[in-house]
Design an enzyme around this catalytic site. Structure first.
Site, PDB file in Angstrom:
ATOM      1  N   ARG A 172       3.296  -3.960   4.811  1.00 32.46           N
ATOM      2  CA  ARG A 172       3.233  -3.998   3.557  1.00 32.46           C
ATOM      3  C   ARG A 172       3.848  -5.035   2.661  1.00 32.46           C
ATOM      4  O   ARG A 172       3.877  -4.822   1.564  1.00 32.46           O
ATOM      5  CB  ARG A 172       3.714  -2.470   2.873  1.00 32.46           C
ATOM      6  N   ASP A 173       4.182  -5.894   3.266  1.00 35.44           N
ATOM      7  CA  ASP A 173       4.788  -7.045   2.414  1.00 35.44           C
ATOM      8  C   ASP A 173       4.534  -8.659   3.098  1.00 35.44           C
ATOM      9  O   ASP A 173       5.359  -9.223   3.268  1.00 35.44           O
ATOM     10  CB  ASP A 173       6.356  -7.075   1.867  1.00 35.44           C
TER      11      ASP A 173
END
Length: 308
Positions: free
Chosen positions: A133-134
């Site tokens: 997610r990043d």
């Protein structure tokens, strides 16, 4: 832990310095008994009583232990700890963001090699049911040992284990998938979108839909072909990237392995994406050809008219 100072001994570690400090985390460089450098990650003082933040830090350590391997930082198997923190190995090298800042867009051969290694790392994560997610150039570290490592699991998510995803958008806006702006549940396709934007940026210095600022409500139409910025980019690779950053998650690759296979096989494999129409790829050539055919047709008609 209380604030740690350079030269201080703390639970078997010798503190060297503070590396970074943010609202969410505090990172120290520490040395073990053999003088090997490690990074100690903990919470800042204002989160000392925040049970959710403490749980997130423990989960981050657990994620890194679960995916232990060459593509991720090594986590120290600490003994009894009296405080909330974890320790991971520090590697010499540079992030891909720093590499881009120093050298600009990557050469094709180096770019493809890094792309394949990144997809192997993301594929391993997803097989362990972990979503990063990043993913972005700042969180990709190219070590002096030649390994590419995916860093910073502070936003990682495991369905059924992690707490509900926060209502605020995670990560950097330009790398966030379109459906995430509509509060979609975290998914592997969102990670793969971030991979696509990362690879697109490292190749061109641009973003496929333009740079997205915080609090902006972006619109996603058709991505700009990377070939516009890189004339040396083969058409199959431009299509490959367009597929990876498609606004519709159903139009993206299903898995990192599918994307990796296309890169590995290269031009020997026909891409499972609709090739762009010739008019879109070479408009000038198409119109010139049509004009020439029209002229020839008129000449034939004139010939038949005067010699009929």
């Amino acid at each position: 832990p209380p604030p740690l100072k350079p030269g201080q001994d703390f639970e078997g570690w010798r503190v060297q310095e503070v590396i970074s400090r943010s609202q969410q985390s505090l990172l120290y460089r520490v040395l073990d008994g053999q003088g090997q450098a490690w990074l100690l990650k903990t919470l800042p003082a204002q989160l000392a009583d925040d049970a959710q933040a403490g749980q997130a830090l423990l989960a981050e350590e657990w994620f890194l232990k679960r995916v232990a391997g060459r593509h991720f930082p090594e986590v120290h198997s600490a003994g009894q700890r009296q405080h909330l923190y974890y320790v991971m190995r520090e590697y010499s090298g540079t992030t891909l963001a720093q590499l881009f800042a120093q050298s600009g867009p990557l050469p094709l051969a180096q770019w493809q090699d890094l792309a394949e290694r990144l997809l192997r790392a993301v594929g391993l994560l997803h097989r362990r049911q972990i979503l990063h997610r990043d993913i972005k150039p700042e969180n990709l570290h190219l070590g002096d040992d030649g390994e590419l490592r995916l860093l910073d699991f502070g936003l990682a998510y495991c369905p059924g284990l992690s707490q509900d995803a926060p209502s605020t958008l995670p990560g950097t806006p330009s790398y966030i998938a379109p459906e995430a702006f509509q509060s979609a549940v975290p998914s592997a396709q969102q990670d793969l979108y971030a991979v696509g934007v990362t690879l697109y940026f490292l190749l061109t210095g641009h973003f496929p839909y333009g740079e997205i600022e915080a609090f902006q409500r972006p619109r996603f139409g058709v991505p700009v072909s990377a070939g516009r910025y890189r004339p040396d980019l083969p058409e199959w690779l431009a299509q490959c990237l367009e597929h990876g950053v498609a606004a519709d998650p159903l139009q993206r690759y299903e898995t990192a392995e599918e994307w990796l296979l296309i890169l590995e096989q290269g031009e020997r494999r026909s891409l499972s994406v609709r090739p762009r129409p010739l008019l879109e790829r070479e408009p000038l050539k198409v119109w010139r050809t049509l004009a020439l055919l029209a002229l020839l047709g008129n000449l034939v008609l004139l010939f038949l008219l005067f010699h009929g």
